[in-house]
Design a protein around this motif. Sequence first.
Motif, mmCIF file in Angstrom:
data_model
loop_
_atom_site.group_PDB
_atom_site.id
_atom_site.type_symbol
_atom_site.label_atom_id
_atom_site.label_comp_id
_atom_site.label_asym_id
_atom_site.label_seq_id
_atom_site.Cartn_x
_atom_site.Cartn_y
_atom_site.Cartn_z
ATOM 1 N N GLY A 1 1.020 -0.898 0.272
ATOM 2 C CA GLY A 1 -0.008 0.041 -0.342
ATOM 3 C C GLY A 1 0.299 0.793 -0.265
ATOM 4 O O GLY A 1 -0.221 1.879 0.423
ATOM 5 N N GLN A 2 2.320 1.045 -0.022
ATOM 6 C CA GLN A 2 2.604 2.324 -0.458
ATOM 7 C C GLN A 2 2.878 3.594 -1.439
ATOM 8 O O GLN A 2 3.057 4.420 -1.983
ATOM 9 C CB GLN A 2 4.056 1.761 -0.283
ATOM 10 C CG GLN A 2 4.711 0.993 1.402
ATOM 11 C CD GLN A 2 6.384 1.122 0.923
ATOM 12 O OE1 GLN A 2 7.482 1.490 1.178
ATOM 13 N NE2 GLN A 2 6.343 0.164 1.010
ATOM 14 N N SER B 1 -1.604 5.980 -9.480
ATOM 15 C CA SER B 1 -1.209 6.233 -10.324
ATOM 16 C C SER B 1 0.740 6.904 -10.702
ATOM 17 O O SER B 1 0.758 6.720 -10.945
ATOM 18 C CB SER B 1 -1.537 8.300 -10.062
ATOM 19 O OG SER B 1 -1.324 8.231 -8.569
ATOM 20 N N GLN B 2 1.409 5.415 -9.601
ATOM 21 C CA GLN B 2 2.179 5.628 -9.577
ATOM 22 C C GLN B 2 2.579 4.663 -9.565
ATOM 23 O O GLN B 2 3.598 4.423 -10.620
ATOM 24 C CB GLN B 2 2.509 6.040 -7.587
ATOM 25 C CG GLN B 2 2.897 7.177 -6.871
ATOM 26 C CD GLN B 2 2.607 7.337 -4.949
ATOM 27 O OE1 GLN B 2 2.862 6.472 -4.466
ATOM 28 N NE2 GLN B 2 3.077 8.189 -4.882
ATOM 29 N N PRO C 1 10.657 1.176 -6.893
ATOM 30 C CA PRO C 1 10.774 1.013 -4.691
ATOM 31 C C PRO C 1 10.524 0.203 -4.545
ATOM 32 O O PRO C 1 9.827 -0.901 -4.930
ATOM 33 C CB PRO C 1 9.506 2.299 -5.721
ATOM 34 C CG PRO C 1 9.605 2.218 -7.031
ATOM 35 C CD PRO C 1 10.268 1.552 -7.647
ATOM 36 N N ASP C 2 10.748 0.483 -3.292
ATOM 37 C CA ASP C 2 10.392 -1.066 -2.181
ATOM 38 C C ASP C 2 8.890 -1.155 -2.367
ATOM 39 O O ASP C 2 7.916 -0.105 -2.051
ATOM 40 C CB ASP C 2 10.623 -0.078 -0.777
ATOM 41 C CG ASP C 2 12.013 -0.299 -0.464
ATOM 42 O OD1 ASP C 2 12.661 -0.993 -1.593
ATOM 43 O OD2 ASP C 2 12.400 0.451 -0.007
ATOM 44 N N GLY C 3 8.364 -2.142 -2.548
ATOM 45 C CA GLY C 3 6.743 -3.021 -1.884
ATOM 46 C C GLY C 3 6.571 -3.038 -3.420
ATOM 47 O O GLY C 3 5.360 -3.397 -3.791
ATOM 48 N N VAL C 4 6.449 -2.622 -4.076
ATOM 49 C CA VAL C 4 6.568 -2.301 -6.009
ATOM 50 C C VAL C 4 6.329 -3.999 -6.364
ATOM 51 O O VAL C 4 7.975 -4.328 -6.719
ATOM 52 C CB VAL C 4 6.996 -1.436 -6.842
ATOM 53 C CG1 VAL C 4 6.494 -1.609 -8.581
ATOM 54 C CG2 VAL C 4 6.647 -0.451 -6.495
ATOM 55 N N GLU C 5 5.953 -4.629 -7.064
ATOM 56 C CA GLU C 5 6.051 -6.309 -7.193
ATOM 57 C C GLU C 5 5.990 -6.364 -8.783
ATOM 58 O O GLU C 5 4.952 -5.896 -9.265
ATOM 59 C CB GLU C 5 5.904 -7.643 -6.358
ATOM 60 C CG GLU C 5 5.947 -7.166 -5.547
ATOM 61 C CD GLU C 5 5.316 -8.613 -4.180
ATOM 62 O OE1 GLU C 5 4.811 -9.141 -4.934
ATOM 63 O OE2 GLU C 5 4.794 -8.156 -3.226
#
Length: 424
Positions: A149-150, A154-155, A316-320
């Motif tokens: 959820g970070q 849109s990101q 980025p951290d958390g994106v897979e």
Amino acid sequence: MIESIINYSIKNRFLVALLAVILAVWGVITIKQTPLDAIPDLSDVQVIVKTSFPGQAPQVVEDQVTYPLTTAMLAVPGAVNVRGYSFFGDSYVYIIFEDGTDLYWARSRVLEYLSQVAPKLPSTASAALGPDATGVGWVYEYALVDRTGQHDLSQLRSIQDWFLKYELQTVSGVSEVATIGGMVKQYQVVIDPNKLRAYGISLDQVRRAIQNANQEVGGSVIEMAEAEYMVRSGGYIKSLDDIETIPLTVSESGTPILLGDLADISIGPQMRRGIAELDGEGEVVGGVIIMRWGENALKTIEQVKEKLEELKASLPDGVEIVETYDRSALIERAVDNLKEKLTEEFIAVVLICALFLFHFRSSLVVLVSLSLGILIAFIIMSAQGVNANIMSLGGIAIAVGAMVDATIVMIENVHKHAEKTPLT
């Protein structure tokens, strides 16, 4: 004629063996270079012209864009059919060419006629050719997710559009990387019509003011202390405050009227007409790899996977990156199935020759002839531009089965005649 060929082959065994070796080497090289795919490409030779006409109804798009394009494309050399489709804000024109037409020759002809009709289109309509791919070019798909959820949609969409897309387009064999789902971030200016009327400002005046405020210009150079300094004015919009302070006009008292005085300015998503969802767990951003026409699907997919593995470290951290469609598994199963069936047929030939003819050398003749037949089939496929797919590989397997029966009968017939021929 067949008898003369057999007699000539017996008398020139070295030439026959040399020819067999040449065919074997040629066939092995051809197999390594043959494109692999799971689905035979039976699509027509077609070129797509996509025209964006933002905010317009389908009927307006039809009258001002689709109709002029379709009538102009009717004169393209080699075109047998032209189809036009009009949607909200978009127009698609499909130009179908004669079978055997080179795709890139067709694209260059369409581009020539498109340059002729482009000045007749509305100024806000932008036309471009579609990717140099076919209907079976959709070979790989992935999804960007963030279970922590970070990052919002849109990101994730920005990561896909401005990072992954450009990196994956550098992979050999990739024609296009299409993006689905997510939110496209926008600077949104919501104008109060009552304030516009009160200040006597038109919408076109607001549009021009925003365009003029979002650009940079150069002012040549100046020389100071025997050194040149470049003159440049920085004017790109970087924040909401920059938009709010755009001047529109001045009041009677000389007070500047800014855009923020008559509009609400915020960051929001672009209007969308579809979403992408993964396994019922919520919305995601997806990427679709479109393979270039005539490329090796298996090789392209492997290179895309390698590229994605390299790019994972930069996310980025958390994106897979989650794989959602991979055609390479189907391709590999088709190739493995052919290898399995050919191995079974070869073993069956050896066993039949050994058990019923009691002659191991005869089985070697069958194995050599079958192997050469397969290699020659790949050479002919390469010459005709046919890739290795489920249909072509299945045809080879069926043909080898028929060749097995014929060769066994021929070997047995040779043995029968050899038994009747007295030794000299």
